[in-house]
Design an enzyme around this catalytic site. Sequence first.
Site, PDB file in Angstrom:
ATOM      1  N   SER A 126       0.836  -1.194   0.000  1.00 41.08           N
ATOM      2  CA  SER A 126       0.000   0.000   0.000  1.00 41.08           C
ATOM      3  C   SER A 126       0.869   1.241   0.000  1.00 41.08           C
ATOM      4  CB  SER A 126      -0.862  -0.025   1.269  1.00 41.08           C
ATOM      5  OG  SER A 126      -1.469   1.229   1.464  1.00 41.08           O
ATOM      6  N   TYR A 150      -1.390  -0.272  10.418  1.00 46.09           N
ATOM      7  CA  TYR A 150      -1.639  -0.983   9.162  1.00 46.09           C
ATOM      8  C   TYR A 150      -0.452  -0.816   8.206  1.00 46.09           C
ATOM      9  CZ  TYR A 150      -3.532  -1.639   4.464  1.00 46.09           C
ATOM     10  OH  TYR A 150      -3.718  -2.017   3.156  1.00 46.09           O
ATOM     11  N   LYS A 154       2.499  -3.575   6.566  1.00 46.93           N
ATOM     12  CA  LYS A 154       2.860  -3.722   5.141  1.00 46.93           C
ATOM     13  C   LYS A 154       4.366  -3.534   4.961  1.00 46.93           C
ATOM     14  CE  LYS A 154      -1.203  -4.477   3.322  1.00 46.93           C
ATOM     15  NZ  LYS A 154      -1.510  -5.777   2.712  1.00 46.93           N
ATOM     16  N   ARG A 232      -5.950  12.774  -3.587  1.00 42.80           N
ATOM     17  CA  ARG A 232      -5.471  11.387  -3.637  1.00 42.80           C
ATOM     18  C   ARG A 232      -5.446  10.909  -5.078  1.00 42.80           C
ATOM     19  NH1 ARG A 232      -4.796  12.780   0.695  1.00 42.80           N
ATOM     20  NH2 ARG A 232      -5.286  11.824   2.712  1.00 42.80           N
ATOM     21  N   ARG A 293      -9.151  14.656   9.544  1.00 43.46           N
ATOM     22  CA  ARG A 293      -9.113  13.339  10.189  1.00 43.46           C
ATOM     23  C   ARG A 293      -7.679  13.100  10.680  1.00 43.46           C
ATOM     24  NH1 ARG A 293     -10.855   8.270   6.425  1.00 43.46           N
ATOM     25  NH2 ARG A 293      -9.183   9.117   5.167  1.00 43.46           N
TER      26      ARG A 293
HETATM   27  P1  NAD Z   1     -10.831  -7.055   1.384  1.00 42.23           P
HETATM   28  O1  NAD Z   1     -11.019  -7.072   2.863  1.00 42.23           O
HETATM   29  O2  NAD Z   1     -12.017  -6.836   0.534  1.00 42.23           O
HETATM   30  O3  NAD Z   1     -10.129  -8.409   0.916  1.00 42.23           O
HETATM   31  C1  NAD Z   1      -9.241  -9.121   1.725  1.00 42.23           C
HETATM   32  C2  NAD Z   1      -9.678 -10.576   1.716  1.00 42.23           C
HETATM   33  O4  NAD Z   1      -8.787 -11.320   2.560  1.00 42.23           O
HETATM   34  C3  NAD Z   1     -11.095 -10.766   2.238  1.00 42.23           C
HETATM   35  O5  NAD Z   1     -11.836 -11.578   1.354  1.00 42.23           O
HETATM   36  C4  NAD Z   1     -10.886 -11.462   3.576  1.00 42.23           C
HETATM   37  O6  NAD Z   1     -11.950 -12.337   3.896  1.00 42.23           O
HETATM   38  C5  NAD Z   1      -9.588 -12.201   3.337  1.00 42.23           C
HETATM   39  N1  NAD Z   1      -8.849 -12.499   4.561  1.00 42.23           N
HETATM   40  C6  NAD Z   1      -8.646 -11.676   5.620  1.00 42.23           C
HETATM   41  N2  NAD Z   1      -7.930 -12.330   6.552  1.00 42.23           N
HETATM   42  C7  NAD Z   1      -7.672 -13.572   6.066  1.00 42.23           C
HETATM   43  C8  NAD Z   1      -6.986 -14.697   6.564  1.00 42.23           C
HETATM   44  N3  NAD Z   1      -6.408 -14.702   7.780  1.00 42.23           N
HETATM   45  N4  NAD Z   1      -6.933 -15.814   5.796  1.00 42.23           N
HETATM   46  C9  NAD Z   1      -7.517 -15.836   4.580  1.00 42.23           C
HETATM   47  N5  NAD Z   1      -8.195 -14.808   4.060  1.00 42.23           N
HETATM   48  C10 NAD Z   1      -8.259 -13.673   4.794  1.00 42.23           C
HETATM   49  O7  NAD Z   1      -9.705  -5.982   1.087  1.00 42.23           O
HETATM   50  P2  NAD Z   1      -9.173  -5.441  -0.314  1.00 42.23           P
HETATM   51  O8  NAD Z   1      -9.505  -4.016  -0.404  1.00 42.23           O
HETATM   52  O9  NAD Z   1      -9.573  -6.359  -1.406  1.00 42.23           O
HETATM   53  O10 NAD Z   1      -7.604  -5.543  -0.069  1.00 42.23           O
HETATM   54  C11 NAD Z   1      -6.824  -6.612  -0.574  1.00 42.23           C
HETATM   55  C12 NAD Z   1      -5.375  -6.367  -0.199  1.00 42.23           C
HETATM   56  O11 NAD Z   1      -4.949  -5.117  -0.748  1.00 42.23           O
HETATM   57  C13 NAD Z   1      -5.153  -6.277   1.307  1.00 42.23           C
HETATM   58  O12 NAD Z   1      -3.913  -6.893   1.613  1.00 42.23           O
HETATM   59  C14 NAD Z   1      -5.066  -4.790   1.555  1.00 42.23           C
HETATM   60  O13 NAD Z   1      -4.276  -4.488   2.682  1.00 42.23           O
HETATM   61  C15 NAD Z   1      -4.398  -4.314   0.271  1.00 42.23           C
HETATM   62  N6  NAD Z   1      -4.678  -2.893  -0.052  1.00 42.23           N
HETATM   63  C16 NAD Z   1      -5.968  -2.454  -0.134  1.00 42.23           C
HETATM   64  C17 NAD Z   1      -6.217  -1.112  -0.421  1.00 42.23           C
HETATM   65  C18 NAD Z   1      -7.634  -0.583  -0.502  1.00 42.23           C
HETATM   66  O14 NAD Z   1      -7.822   0.645  -0.471  1.00 42.23           O
HETATM   67  N7  NAD Z   1      -8.656  -1.420  -0.641  1.00 42.23           N
HETATM   68  C19 NAD Z   1      -5.153  -0.229  -0.620  1.00 42.23           C
HETATM   69  C20 NAD Z   1      -3.857  -0.714  -0.551  1.00 42.23           C
HETATM   70  C21 NAD Z   1      -3.626  -2.063  -0.259  1.00 42.23           C
HETATM   71  N1  UDP Z   2     -12.472  11.699   3.048  1.00 46.01           N
HETATM   72  C1  UDP Z   2     -13.398  12.615   3.498  1.00 46.01           C
HETATM   73  N2  UDP Z   2     -14.515  12.145   4.143  1.00 46.01           N
HETATM   74  C2  UDP Z   2     -14.739  10.815   4.350  1.00 46.01           C
HETATM   75  C3  UDP Z   2     -13.790   9.882   3.878  1.00 46.01           C
HETATM   76  C4  UDP Z   2     -12.651  10.360   3.232  1.00 46.01           C
HETATM   77  O1  UDP Z   2     -13.224  13.820   3.335  1.00 46.01           O
HETATM   78  O2  UDP Z   2     -15.742  10.461   4.965  1.00 46.01           O
HETATM   79  C5  UDP Z   2     -11.264  12.177   2.354  1.00 46.01           C
HETATM   80  C6  UDP Z   2      -9.968  11.831   3.072  1.00 46.01           C
HETATM   81  O3  UDP Z   2      -9.632  12.824   4.019  1.00 46.01           O
HETATM   82  C7  UDP Z   2      -8.991  11.765   1.897  1.00 46.01           C
HETATM   83  C8  UDP Z   2      -9.854  11.237   0.740  1.00 46.01           C
HETATM   84  O4  UDP Z   2     -11.207  11.526   1.107  1.00 46.01           O
HETATM   85  O5  UDP Z   2      -8.540  13.062   1.552  1.00 46.01           O
HETATM   86  C9  UDP Z   2      -9.715   9.736   0.524  1.00 46.01           C
HETATM   87  O6  UDP Z   2      -9.921   9.076   1.759  1.00 46.01           O
HETATM   88  P1  UDP Z   2     -10.043   7.492   1.860  1.00 46.01           P
HETATM   89  O7  UDP Z   2     -10.341   7.172   3.291  1.00 46.01           O
HETATM   90  O8  UDP Z   2     -10.966   6.991   0.821  1.00 46.01           O
HETATM   91  O9  UDP Z   2      -8.589   6.992   1.449  1.00 46.01           O
HETATM   92  P2  UDP Z   2      -7.152   7.226   2.150  1.00 46.01           P
HETATM   93  O10 UDP Z   2      -6.381   8.063   1.175  1.00 46.01           O
HETATM   94  O11 UDP Z   2      -7.366   7.885   3.441  1.00 46.01           O
HETATM   95  O12 UDP Z   2      -6.607   5.860   2.254  1.00 46.01           O
END
Ligand code: NAD
Ligand code: UDP
Length: 336
Positions: A126, A150, A154, A232, A293
């Site tokens: 991330s 978090y 990572k 963002r 926030r």
């Molecule tokens: P998500 O929660 O929708 O998907 C994660 C999946 O992992 C879920 O299906 C959950 O059930 C499964 N899981 C959780 N713990 C587990 C375990 N112990 N064993 C097996 N399965 C497990 O989240 P997402 O948004 O799809 O994120 C996927 C990956 O991408 C994550 O590693 C997250 O940290 C990373 N990521 C997400 C974002 C975002 O904004 N969504 C941004 C950057 C990185």
């Molecule tokens: N944000 C906001 N109100 C909300 C949620 C998010 O103003 O209820 C703003 C937050 O401050 C950031 C952008 O929207 O500038 C994206 O936030 P998000 O939580 O989606 O992602 P982040 O970049 O924090 O992972």
Amino acid sequence: MKETILVTGGAGYIGSHIVVELARAGYAPVVLDNFANSTPAVMSRLQALAGRPVPLVTADVRDAVALRSAFHDHPIAAVVHCAGLKAVGEAEGRPLAYYDVNVGGAIALAEVMGEAGVATLVFSSSATVYGQPDDLPVTEDAALRPHNVYGRTKRVVEDFLRDLAHANANWRIAILRYFNPAGAHSSGMLGEASRGRPNNLVPLLCKIAAGELAEVAIYGGDWPTPDGTGIRDYLHVQDLAEGHVAALSYLAAATGAITLNLGAGSGHSVLEVIAAFEASCGRKITRVMSPRRPGDVACYYADPARAEAILDWRAKRDLGTICADAWRWQKNGGRY
Ligand code: NAD
Ligand code: UDP
């Protein structure tokens, strides 16, 4: 038919889109998930969109015995590791759970991959690992200063994967740092099925437009940005999924570990996102100005040049497409 790819967390928001893109590219995806934050109901959608059966292993990624069975039962050639916990706020109060799943899960997986002789891994990292960047756009060489639990989980996994690749030249690892994944599958059949009130901006706007929530609180109108709201780098989840397919194809002819930003390369303010969403859904989004926030930064967006050069990948879908696809998913119910 190309190889079999294990997608941990394949039932989740990002993993499910990766499964579909892998199938479209000719791979045979296998999902491993414990449904901590998803539901088995996604599987029938996945099979429909993939146009082929998608085997499911219901298991915890920390469970080495279950992982060994998965590698025994399926001819897995590579792994895309998405399974993990991702709620930034929750992690502050539950650090042990977050280190256990995010770090412990990656260690268990790497150990069993080593035993099984499978050395190709794509890891979901991330942009949170950067914290507040000194310079924009953010390159992969920027300092890593995650300011939350978090992000630190990572960073630990990233470090350990690079150490692994350094120690044993067999490993082929792509560490992908996602910026702000958003949107949903263009079919309207896959998307983010938030449990409770969503934290992220776009899913929140979906619920407001649908009348499920009243208003969005804008976290700060006094940031040092042109309109005062946070900026963002929003990346369509299908573009992100395509980046994983490109990473696997790159790894087929590479060794070592590579770290890449996956972002669109440009930023949008909160007000711009709200305006784009209103244009997509044709409804007014009620907003109130709120204090900043804690932990937020003013502005960040990726320099995706390395991913573009190495993977021949770039984000193709714009903010309007992200909002239109998110809204289609919401209109279809927004859940499985
Ligand atoms: P998500 O929660 O929708 O998907 C994660 C999946 O992992 C879920 O299906 C959950 O059930 C499964 N899981 C959780 N713990 C587990 C375990 N112990 N064993 C097996 N399965 C497990 O989240 P997402 O948004 O799809 O994120 C996927 C990956 O991408 C994550 O590693 C997250 O940290 C990373 N990521 C997400 C974002 C975002 O904004 N969504 C941004 C950057 C990185
Ligand atoms: N944000 C906001 N109100 C909300 C949620 C998010 O103003 O209820 C703003 C937050 O401050 C950031 C952008 O929207 O500038 C994206 O936030 P998000 O939580 O989606 O992602 P982040 O970049 O924090 O992972």
